[in-house]
Design a protein around this motif. Structure first.
Motif, PDB file in Angstrom:
ATOM      1  N   VAL A 299       0.872  -1.166   0.000  1.00 23.23           N
ATOM      2  CA  VAL A 299       0.000   0.000   0.000  1.00 23.23           C
ATOM      3  C   VAL A 299       0.911   1.218   0.000  1.00 23.23           C
ATOM      4  CG1 VAL A 299      -1.644   1.368   1.331  1.00 23.23           C
ATOM      5  CG2 VAL A 299      -1.944  -1.103   1.159  1.00 23.23           C
ATOM      6  N   HIS A 300       0.823   2.011  -1.055  1.00 21.72           N
ATOM      7  CA  HIS A 300       1.628   3.224  -1.159  1.00 21.72           C
ATOM      8  C   HIS A 300       0.799   4.420  -0.697  1.00 21.72           C
ATOM      9  CE1 HIS A 300       4.813   1.719  -4.261  1.00 21.72           C
ATOM     10  NE2 HIS A 300       4.825   1.052  -3.129  1.00 21.72           N
ATOM     11  N   ILE A 301       1.453   5.256   0.087  1.00 22.21           N
ATOM     12  CA  ILE A 301       0.793   6.468   0.589  1.00 22.21           C
ATOM     13  C   ILE A 301       1.717   7.650   0.364  1.00 22.21           C
ATOM     14  CG2 ILE A 301      -0.081   7.654   2.643  1.00 22.21           C
ATOM     15  CD1 ILE A 301      -0.718   4.907   3.839  1.00 22.21           C
ATOM     16  N   TYR A 302       1.164   8.730  -0.201  1.00 27.21           N
ATOM     17  CA  TYR A 302       1.908   9.991  -0.321  1.00 27.21           C
ATOM     18  C   TYR A 302       1.392  10.955   0.732  1.00 27.21           C
ATOM     19  CZ  TYR A 302       4.426   8.814  -4.572  1.00 27.21           C
ATOM     20  OH  TYR A 302       5.289   8.244  -5.474  1.00 27.21           O
ATOM     21  N   ASN A 303       2.336  11.551   1.470  1.00 25.72           N
ATOM     22  CA  ASN A 303       1.935  12.499   2.507  1.00 25.72           C
ATOM     23  C   ASN A 303       2.004  13.934   1.985  1.00 25.72           C
ATOM     24  OD1 ASN A 303       4.631  13.197   2.465  1.00 25.72           O
ATOM     25  ND2 ASN A 303       5.120  12.266   4.443  1.00 25.72           N
ATOM     26  N   LYS A 304       1.758  14.878   2.862  1.00 25.99           N
ATOM     27  CA  LYS A 304       1.718  16.287   2.465  1.00 25.99           C
ATOM     28  C   LYS A 304       3.038  16.774   1.877  1.00 25.99           C
ATOM     29  CE  LYS A 304      -1.786  17.604   5.883  1.00 25.99           C
ATOM     30  NZ  LYS A 304      -2.055  18.403   7.102  1.00 25.99           N
ATOM     31  N   ALA A 305       4.130  16.168   2.321  1.00 23.38           N
ATOM     32  CA  ALA A 305       5.452  16.577   1.830  1.00 23.38           C
ATOM     33  C   ALA A 305       5.811  15.861   0.532  1.00 23.38           C
ATOM     34  CB  ALA A 305       6.509  16.306   2.891  1.00 23.38           C
ATOM     35  N   ASN A 306       4.852  15.162  -0.057  1.00 23.12           N
ATOM     36  CA  ASN A 306       5.051  14.412  -1.300  1.00 23.12           C
ATOM     37  C   ASN A 306       6.089  13.307  -1.120  1.00 23.12           C
ATOM     38  OD1 ASN A 306       4.517  13.721  -3.923  1.00 23.12           O
ATOM     39  ND2 ASN A 306       5.781  15.321  -4.845  1.00 23.12           N
ATOM     40  N   LYS A 307       6.133  12.745   0.079  1.00 23.43           N
ATOM     41  CA  LYS A 307       7.021  11.628   0.364  1.00 23.43           C
ATOM     42  C   LYS A 307       6.206  10.348   0.377  1.00 23.43           C
ATOM     43  CE  LYS A 307      10.244   9.795   3.803  1.00 23.43           C
ATOM     44  NZ  LYS A 307      10.872   9.999   5.133  1.00 23.43           N
ATOM     45  N   LYS A 308       6.716   9.353  -0.320  1.00 28.33           N
ATOM     46  CA  LYS A 308       5.992   8.088  -0.403  1.00 28.33           C
ATOM     47  C   LYS A 308       6.339   7.193   0.785  1.00 28.33           C
ATOM     48  CE  LYS A 308       7.344   4.864  -3.185  1.00 28.33           C
ATOM     49  NZ  LYS A 308       7.714   4.202  -4.449  1.00 28.33           N
ATOM     50  N   VAL A 309       5.311   6.624   1.398  1.00 28.67           N
ATOM     51  CA  VAL A 309       5.458   5.625   2.447  1.00 28.67           C
ATOM     52  C   VAL A 309       4.872   4.325   1.914  1.00 28.67           C
ATOM     53  CG1 VAL A 309       4.852   4.957   4.788  1.00 28.67           C
ATOM     54  CG2 VAL A 309       5.290   7.372   4.254  1.00 28.67           C
ATOM     55  N   ALA A 310       5.630   3.255   1.970  1.00 27.59           N
ATOM     56  CA  ALA A 310       5.173   1.963   1.440  1.00 27.59           C
ATOM     57  C   ALA A 310       4.991   0.978   2.585  1.00 27.59           C
ATOM     58  CB  ALA A 310       6.174   1.421   0.425  1.00 27.59           C
ATOM     59  N   PHE A 311       3.760   0.562   2.827  1.00 24.99           N
ATOM     60  CA  PHE A 311       3.490  -0.466   3.820  1.00 24.99           C
ATOM     61  C   PHE A 311       3.441  -1.820   3.116  1.00 24.99           C
ATOM     62  CE2 PHE A 311       1.565   3.134   6.224  1.00 24.99           C
ATOM     63  CZ  PHE A 311       2.342   3.025   7.369  1.00 24.99           C
ATOM     64  N   GLY A 312       4.210  -2.753   3.622  1.00 22.54           N
ATOM     65  CA  GLY A 312       4.259  -4.073   3.019  1.00 22.54           C
ATOM     66  C   GLY A 312       5.637  -4.685   3.206  1.00 22.54           C
ATOM     67  N   PRO A 313       5.868  -5.844   2.573  1.00 22.41           N
ATOM     68  CA  PRO A 313       4.970  -6.553   1.657  1.00 22.41           C
ATOM     69  C   PRO A 313       3.816  -7.223   2.374  1.00 22.41           C
ATOM     70  CG  PRO A 313       6.971  -7.821   2.000  1.00 22.41           C
ATOM     71  CD  PRO A 313       7.176  -6.528   2.708  1.00 22.41           C
ATOM     72  N   LEU A 314       2.661  -7.293   1.683  1.00 21.72           N
ATOM     73  CA  LEU A 314       1.451  -7.887   2.209  1.00 21.72           C
ATOM     74  C   LEU A 314       1.128  -9.160   1.427  1.00 21.72           C
ATOM     75  CD1 LEU A 314      -0.388  -4.485   2.436  1.00 21.72           C
ATOM     76  CD2 LEU A 314       0.546  -5.767   4.363  1.00 21.72           C
ATOM     77  N   ARG A 315       0.087  -9.865   1.831  1.00 20.29           N
ATOM     78  CA  ARG A 315      -0.158 -11.196   1.281  1.00 20.29           C
ATOM     79  C   ARG A 315      -0.854 -11.200  -0.072  1.00 20.29           C
ATOM     80  NH1 ARG A 315      -1.878 -14.984   6.462  1.00 20.29           N
ATOM     81  NH2 ARG A 315       0.130 -14.852   7.547  1.00 20.29           N
ATOM     82  N   GLY A 316      -1.644 -10.203  -0.374  1.00 21.93           N
ATOM     83  CA  GLY A 316      -2.369 -10.242  -1.637  1.00 21.93           C
ATOM     84  C   GLY A 316      -3.155  -8.979  -1.870  1.00 21.93           C
ATOM     85  N   VAL A 317      -3.802  -8.909  -3.033  1.00 26.46           N
ATOM     86  CA  VAL A 317      -4.528  -7.698  -3.410  1.00 26.46           C
ATOM     87  C   VAL A 317      -5.721  -7.457  -2.484  1.00 26.46           C
ATOM     88  CG1 VAL A 317      -6.054  -8.811  -5.091  1.00 26.46           C
ATOM     89  CG2 VAL A 317      -5.397  -6.423  -5.417  1.00 26.46           C
ATOM     90  N   ARG A 318      -6.308  -8.517  -1.950  1.00 26.69           N
ATOM     91  CA  ARG A 318      -7.412  -8.323  -0.998  1.00 26.69           C
ATOM     92  C   ARG A 318      -6.921  -7.626   0.264  1.00 26.69           C
ATOM     93  NH1 ARG A 318     -11.106 -13.862  -1.053  1.00 26.69           N
ATOM     94  NH2 ARG A 318     -11.802 -13.696  -3.243  1.00 26.69           N
ATOM     95  N   SER A 319      -5.710  -7.956   0.679  1.00 24.92           N
ATOM     96  CA  SER A 319      -5.139  -7.301   1.862  1.00 24.92           C
ATOM     97  C   SER A 319      -4.981  -5.809   1.623  1.00 24.92           C
ATOM     98  CB  SER A 319      -3.770  -7.919   2.185  1.00 24.92           C
ATOM     99  OG  SER A 319      -3.889  -9.294   2.453  1.00 24.92           O
ATOM    100  N   THR A 320      -4.438  -5.453   0.458  1.00 23.35           N
ATOM    101  CA  THR A 320      -4.256  -4.032   0.166  1.00 23.35           C
ATOM    102  C   THR A 320      -5.608  -3.332   0.034  1.00 23.35           C
ATOM    103  OG1 THR A 320      -4.109  -4.488  -2.213  1.00 23.35           O
ATOM    104  CG2 THR A 320      -2.047  -4.457  -0.976  1.00 23.35           C
ATOM    105  N   ASP A 321      -6.600  -4.008  -0.548  1.00 23.51           N
ATOM    106  CA  ASP A 321      -7.939  -3.417  -0.682  1.00 23.51           C
ATOM    107  C   ASP A 321      -8.536  -3.094   0.679  1.00 23.51           C
ATOM    108  OD1 ASP A 321      -7.879  -3.458  -3.389  1.00 23.51           O
ATOM    109  OD2 ASP A 321      -9.199  -5.188  -3.636  1.00 23.51           O
ATOM    110  N   HIS A 322      -8.439  -4.032   1.618  1.00 23.99           N
ATOM    111  CA  HIS A 322      -9.018  -3.827   2.951  1.00 23.99           C
ATOM    112  C   HIS A 322      -8.342  -2.671   3.679  1.00 23.99           C
ATOM    113  CE1 HIS A 322     -10.445  -8.296   2.976  1.00 23.99           C
ATOM    114  NE2 HIS A 322     -11.257  -7.513   2.296  1.00 23.99           N
ATOM    115  N   ILE A 323      -7.022  -2.575   3.504  1.00 26.53           N
ATOM    116  CA  ILE A 323      -6.286  -1.496   4.180  1.00 26.53           C
ATOM    117  C   ILE A 323      -6.654  -0.141   3.586  1.00 26.53           C
ATOM    118  CG2 ILE A 323      -3.978  -0.550   4.565  1.00 26.53           C
ATOM    119  CD1 ILE A 323      -3.009  -3.531   4.597  1.00 26.53           C
ATOM    120  N   ILE A 324      -6.689  -0.074   2.255  1.00 25.46           N
ATOM    121  CA  ILE A 324      -7.043   1.192   1.599  1.00 25.46           C
ATOM    122  C   ILE A 324      -8.471   1.585   1.924  1.00 25.46           C
ATOM    123  CG2 ILE A 324      -7.413   2.265  -0.660  1.00 25.46           C
ATOM    124  CD1 ILE A 324      -4.972   0.718  -1.647  1.00 25.46           C
TER     125      ILE A 324
END
Length: 406
Positions: A299-324
């Motif tokens: 799951v990629h997240i961009y914050n106000k400073a335009n810095k990317k934070v990457a949470f993972g690795p996760l198990r599958g696309v369903r995992s990323t969907d639930h988090i988002i």
């Protein structure tokens, strides 16, 4: 259990698991090294302790490892070579079988099987040996070698008999030649019949890699590298750390130990565990990294400073969907999904993205103050449509673009 206590527990478990794996790898590698005879290189036997046994026709030393100084040699009597298919005219000699005298009278020989790197020196020693036989001039060239005892075939001994017939005019049967040439040979720079001594460098590298990884794991454990991003984010403030801890404990755990609280998002960031404030989130989307057929979900997240934070690795696309989905429910005015429009806006006018999220946040707060009920769904119809659009994108459409990464 507090946030840091939980992370230290996980850290301890990861450390214990990694150490066990590294120890198992070291044991397995040691078994392979033993099987390949590499430990023989540490203390090779003196060749001359076998001389009497060799002259008695003993062949029980097969597989033993020895060192010797080569100062006398007859010619080679066998050449081994390679060539490409249908190109036998273009052969390359790789190995030669030389006759090394075991006694001073030059009456009994053991074969030295030498790779190409020894040809020049051995040919020179052979020339000097013949000069000694004919003119009595002592040879000057010597080469020290190591190798494993291996057994010659009857065919090999037959070639040795052919050599003596050609060189001295004497005829020997395969059995008679054993009175002159030992059925044993020294295969130079090999620890077993099929394992070259040069493989020791590979094993040394593997041992070094295991040791480095073990030291690295110990350092990570002692410095609490896994939980360090949390402590860093708290900035040394006990109050902020207590706030994080409360938010962490009250948040529901999602896939991959990710938690979305009221104020923070917690989750694995590679080998460490990190945090980002919900208030800083501008844009989030699912990302799949495909490395030689193995997929890693983030799951990629961009914050106000335009810095990317990457949470993972996760198990599958369903995992990323639930988090988002959880992040969107907490902030239903942010940008969601890797649509072309979102990519273009991020690339060309990120400031506009930030302003739009701020405006959405203000409208959201005003609607709450006005009494709008958000408990039954998402905040704004257009943002609900955005999320639905994201959720309906095919996995391939999102992943093939690999947005934001090389």
């Amino acid at each position: 259990m507090t946030l840091l206590e939980e992370l230290k527990r996980v850290e301890k478990k990861k450390f214990r698991t990694s150490v066990i794996i590294l120890v198992i790898l070291a044991v397995v590698l040691s078994g392979v090294v033993t099987y390949c005879g590499m430990f023989k290189l540490l203390k090779p036997n003196d060749f001359w302790k076998y001389s009497e046994r060799l002259m008695d026709g003993d062949d029980s030393m097969k597989g033993e490892f020895a060192k010797l100084k080569v100062d006398y040699l007859m010619d080679y009597y066998i050449q081994e070579y390679t060539y490409k298919e249908n190109q036998s005219y273009n052969k390359k000699v790789t190995t030669q079988y030389y006759l090394f005298p075991v006694d001073d009278q030059l009456s009994y020989y053991v074969t030295i099987i030498a790779p190409k790197m020894y040809f020049d020196d051995f040919d020179k020693i052979s020339e000097e040996t013949w000069d000694y036989i004919i003119n009595g001039t002592q040879p000057e060239t010597t080469v020290e070698v190591q190798g494993v005892f291996t057994e010659l075939t009857d065919e090999d001994l037959g070639y040795a008999a052919d050599y003596f017939e050609e060189a001295l005019g004497a005829q020997y049967s395969t059995e008679e030649i054993k009175n002159i040439v030992s059925p044993m040979a020294i295969k130079v720079d090999y620890t077993t019949d099929n394992v070259a001594a040069s493989a020791k460098y590979l094993f040394m590298v593997l041992y070094a890699a295991i040791l480095i990884m073990l030291i690295h794991q110990i350092i990570r454990y002692l410095t609490h590298a896994y939980s360090k991003p949390i402590i860093k984010a708290a900035g040394g403030s006990e109050q902020v750390l207590a706030e994080m801890n409360s938010d962490y404990m009250n948040a529901n755990e999602l896939a991959g130990s990710v938690r979305v609280g009221r104020k923070y998002i917690f989750g694995p960031k590679g080998r460490n565990y990190g945090v980002i404030e919900l208030a800083d989130v501008i844009w989030t989307y699912s990302y799949i990294y495909n490395n030689r057929g193995v997929k890693y979900y983030y799951v990629h997240i961009y914050n106000k400073a335009n810095k990317k934070v990457a949470f993972g690795p996760l198990r599958g696309v369903r995992s990323t969907d639930h988090i988002i989905e959880a992040i969107y429910k907490a902030k239903p005015y942010i940008y969601v999904g890797a649509s072309k429009e979102n990519k273009q806006l991020h690339k060309h006018d990120f400031a506009q993205m930030v302003n739009n999220v701020k405006a959405g946040e203000q409208q959201y707060a005003a609607n709450i103050a006005y009494g709008m009920d958000y408990t039954s769904g998402y905040a704004q119809p257009d943002m609900q449509d955005d999320y639905a659009q994201y959720n309906n994108q095919s996995e391939g459409n999102i992943n093939q673009e690999h947005f934001g990464d090389n």
